[in-house]
Each structure stands twice: as structure tokens, then as C-alpha cells.
Design a protein around this motif. Structure first.
Motif, PDB file in Angstrom:
ATOM      1  N   SER A 195       0.426  -1.287  -0.021  1.00 33.28           N
ATOM      2  CA  SER A 195       0.045  -0.078   0.221  1.00 33.28           C
ATOM      3  C   SER A 195       0.839   1.167   0.239  1.00 33.28           C
ATOM      4  O   SER A 195       0.690   2.002   0.546  1.00 33.28           O
ATOM      5  CB  SER A 195      -0.660  -0.228   1.209  1.00 33.28           C
ATOM      6  N   TYR A 197       1.883   5.088  -0.956  1.00 24.48           N
ATOM      7  CA  TYR A 197       1.432   6.575  -1.182  1.00 24.48           C
ATOM      8  C   TYR A 197       1.538   6.878  -2.042  1.00 24.48           C
ATOM      9  O   TYR A 197       3.068   7.297  -2.169  1.00 24.48           O
ATOM     10  CB  TYR A 197       0.633   6.803   0.168  1.00 24.48           C
ATOM     11  N   LEU A 198       1.376   8.269  -2.419  1.00 22.63           N
ATOM     12  CA  LEU A 198       1.548   9.324  -3.427  1.00 22.63           C
ATOM     13  C   LEU A 198       3.349  10.097  -2.854  1.00 22.63           C
ATOM     14  O   LEU A 198       2.721  10.451  -1.763  1.00 22.63           O
ATOM     15  CB  LEU A 198       0.838  10.087  -3.868  1.00 22.63           C
ATOM     16  N   GLN A 200       5.690   8.444  -1.420  1.00 28.99           N
ATOM     17  CA  GLN A 200       6.057   7.276  -0.638  1.00 28.99           C
ATOM     18  C   GLN A 200       7.353   6.989  -1.329  1.00 28.99           C
ATOM     19  O   GLN A 200       7.532   5.966  -2.150  1.00 28.99           O
ATOM     20  CB  GLN A 200       4.905   6.109   0.117  1.00 28.99           C
ATOM     21  N   ALA A 221       0.777   3.573  -8.941  1.00 28.10           N
ATOM     22  CA  ALA A 221       0.331   3.751  -6.784  1.00 28.10           C
ATOM     23  C   ALA A 221       0.664   4.694  -7.067  1.00 28.10           C
ATOM     24  O   ALA A 221       0.255   5.998  -5.614  1.00 28.10           O
ATOM     25  CB  ALA A 221       0.980   2.435  -6.086  1.00 28.10           C
TER      26      ALA A 221
END
Length: 383
Positions: A195, A197-198, A200, A221
Motif C-alpha cells: 500500500s 502512497y503518493l 512514498q 500507485a
């Protein structure tokens, strides 16, 4: 005349009027070709031989396999005879990255029809156990996974496969691209479990097919920056051609702390890796990834290696580094087909470096196993 008899008959399909009525025009010539299959033995040999044309069960379809990729796991089964606790104990047909066109449908099949172009999901689960009921059918203890002992795979011209695990592809998608849905699904599942995130920061260890596929999914992602490592410069050149500009060529003389420091240096934007996708399975790479991560980071293990590997568990514990594993995929095919068709993942065909006809499958395997050939994804195709 039965399909088996047809496959072995010296005459053309047009010589059987009854069969001509039920077979579509596009299949009448191809169905007379030999059903060549690639086998691996327990004593580390591969060979190709003709198999009978498959029978079509009521819940199955017979597929003319148009493209099949060679996976690193198949090289493991060939060269080592095992992956983890999964061992080659008898001759089996390899192959699980395939796409093709439906030639026959079973009596109970309603959602597919002859002529449909499909990508083959290779893991056939039981749909009865607790894992299947909970939606984690990739962990089904009764799964029959194509080309993994003891189940025969898709590396043959014709294969019967349950319709539930055949997924239609758009007319605009080539069979070569559709055969990439399997490795892209491996990457999709790993990225979904981590998962990101924007924005990361991420490091991907290994620029083989799965590492590159993971890079494409992680970028889609929103992960950034992305550092990709590998031992071979040609793979890193391919990485850069696919739009990734932070790469590191690993020197095996480096220890894990040196490698970790160099990964952090290449990231170079006042941030440290928060997720490491380890796609090699090599102990040295896993250890380096652990030390490259920032405190509280996550190691996502994808690559297959030796059955037992030492990791710096105490160091990871002192820094609260998380360990997550990812096994195959579940419910990924429709999503990945859509992402590829819409261009969200970019040029996935850039993964394919070599293509061979089905008659040269052994040559394809030798090319894949030979590092001097500079192969990334080798595919076997049939017209």
C-alpha cells in the motif's frame, strides 16, 4: 471423430464433415497441428514431446495457447528441482504465464464462447475451503497451479482450463501483452499488500521481470522516488528506457551496510526508502534491503530463493522494520487487464526481450537461463 483422433490424423479437419460444422473457421487448420508440450524431469532435464489434444470438461474450455512467458520459477524447477518445499518428483509440463483463443467450450460454460481471446489465470482453487471462502484463494491448500508440482502447466499448444479462470481481453490487446498479466498480477498483489502512497520513497531490489513489473505498479500507485538495483547493467539500461532514472548496479564485493548506504545515496532527495520490494530472493539482497530501509519501514518479499535464508531479525526488531510476504495474487486479473488496456502501467511490452516459436521452446529456456543472452522476459508464441 474425437479431438484426440483429430490431432493424430494425417488427414485435414475438412475430411470430417461432422467436425467442420462445430469448429469455427479460424481453428480448422490449427487444430491439426501437434500439441507440443515442454516437460521438466526430477533429474534436471527438459524435453519437448507431442501430447494428445485435450478433452473439454463441462466447466472447461480448450484454449489454443498463443503466448507463454518463461518465469524464473520454471528455471528454478529445471535447474534446482524445487522452490521451497515444492519439489519436482515426476515429469510435469511447465508453464503458467499464458494467453490464447478459445477453441471449445464445455456444456456448463455460459460466459465465454468459441473465439474469445483470453488471459489464463493459472491457479485453480477449490472454492470450498476457509481461505477460498474468505477471498484469499491464492492460499487455498488444494490449489492446482499450472506448471507447479504436481500439476501440469500451459506450455503447450492446446490446454483445457476451467472457464472460471479464463479472462477475456480487449481486441486491442495482443496475446503477448495478455501473457504478461500473470507477472503483472504478482507485482500488483505485492504493491497492494504494501500500500504505497503518493510520494512514498521505494527501493526495488532486482530488475528482472517481477522487479520491473513491480516498478511499473509502484509508480502507478504514486510511489516516488523509486530506486531500482541489479547486478547487470543491461537490465538497468532497460529500467532507464522504461522511465526510471534512479538505478544502482550492485557489486557483490560490497557488504550489506555498504550496499544499503549506496541505495540511500542514490535516492538522494533527503528521504530514505520506506518500502523495499525484494524481487531477487538472494540473501545478500534481502539483508541489504533491511538495512537500507528507514526505521519503521517495510520489507515486502516477492523473490524466491533458498528454502532457508538468514535475516538480521534483531536489527530489524530494534528498528521496527516490518516484514510482509506476498504469494501470487487473488482477484487481480480484471483489474490488471484494465490497467494495461488503459495504459496506466505504461509500456508493459518493454519487459519482453526475446520471442521464440513453440517448436523452439527448449531454445527459449536455454536463452532464459543464459545470463550472456541478456534476456528479461522470454516468450513462446504460436500463430
Amino acid at each position: 471423430m474425437s479431438p484426440v483422433a483429430l490431432a493424430q490424423a494425417p488427414t485435414t479437419v475438412e475430411s470430417d464433415p461432422a467436425l467442420v460444422k462445430v469448429l469455427p473457421t479460424f481453428s480448422r487448420d490449427v487444430i491439426t497441428k501437434p500439441n507440443l508440450a515442454l516437460w521438466v524431469t526430477r533429474d534436471h532435464k527438459i524435453y519437448q514431446k507431442e501430447e494428445p489434444y485435450p478433452s473439454c470438461g463441462p466447466d472447461e474450455c480448450v484454449v489454443h495457447v498463443k503466448a507463454t512467458g518463461i518465469c524464473g520459477s520454471e528455471i528454478h524447477f529445471w535447474k534446482s528441482g524445487r522452490i521451497g518445499d515444492c519439489c519436482v518428483t515426476h515429469d510435469i509440463i511447465l508453464g503458467h504465464e499464458s494467453s490464447g483463443q478459445i477453441l471449445e467450450i464445455g456444456a456448463n460454460v455460459k460466459e465465454l464462447q468459441v473465439g474469445d481471446r483470453v488471459s489464463i489465470e493459472p491457479g485453480v482453487s477449490c472454492w470450498e475451503c476457509d481461505m477460498c471462502i474468505r477471498g484469499r484463494y491464492n492460499l487455498c491448500p488444494k490449489v492446482k497451479f499450472s506448471g507447479t508440482p504436481p500439476s501440469d502447466g500451459t506450455m503447450r499448444r492446446f490446454v483445457a482450463h476451467p472457464a472460471r479462470f479464463l479472462h477475456k481481453i480487449p481486441d486491442t490487446m495482443s496475446f503477448a501483452t495478455a501473457a504478461l498479466i500473470e507477472p503483472l498480477s504478482v507485482a500488483y498483489n505485492a504493491v497492494r499488500r504494501a500500500s504505497p502512497y503518493l510520494g512514498q520513497p521505494v527501493v526495488i531490489c532486482g530488475a528482472g521481470p517481477i522487479g520491473l513489473a513491480t516498478a511499473l505498479c509502484a509508480r502507478a500507485a504514486g510511489a516516488s522516488p523509486i530506486v531500482i538495483t541489479d547486478l547487470e547493467q543491461n537490465r538497468l539500461d532497460q529500467v532507464e528506457a522504461m522511465g526510471f532514472n534512479r538505478t544502482l548496479k550492485i557489486d557483490l564485493s560490497w557488504d550489506r551496510l555498504t550496499t544499503a548506504a549506496k541505495i540511500r545515496e542514490v535516492m538522494g532527495t533527503d528521504c530514505l526508502p520506506q518500502i523495499a520490494f525484494e524481487a531477487t530472493g538472494a540473501a545478500s539482497s534481502i539483508n541489504s534491503a533491511c538495512y537500507a530501509l528507514e526505521d519503521g519501514g517495510t520489507l515486502l518479499q516477492i523473490g524466491c530463493g533458498k528454502p532457508e535464508i538468514e535475516i538480521p531479525l534483531m536489527s530489524m526488531g530494534f528498528r521496527e522494520v516490518n516484514i510482509i510476504t506476498s504469494f501470487r495474487y487473488q482477484q487481480s486479473w480484471p483489474v490488471v487487464i484494465r490497467l494495461v488496456a488503459e495504459g496506466v502501467l505504461g509500456d508493459v511490452d518493454g519487459l519482453i526481450t526475446h520471442t521464440f516459436p513453440v517448436e523452439q521452446t527448449i531454445d527459449a529456456f536455454e536463452t532464459c537461463a543464459d545470463r550472456s543472452k541478456l534476456a528479461i522476459k522470454v516468450q513462446i508464441v504460436d500463430e
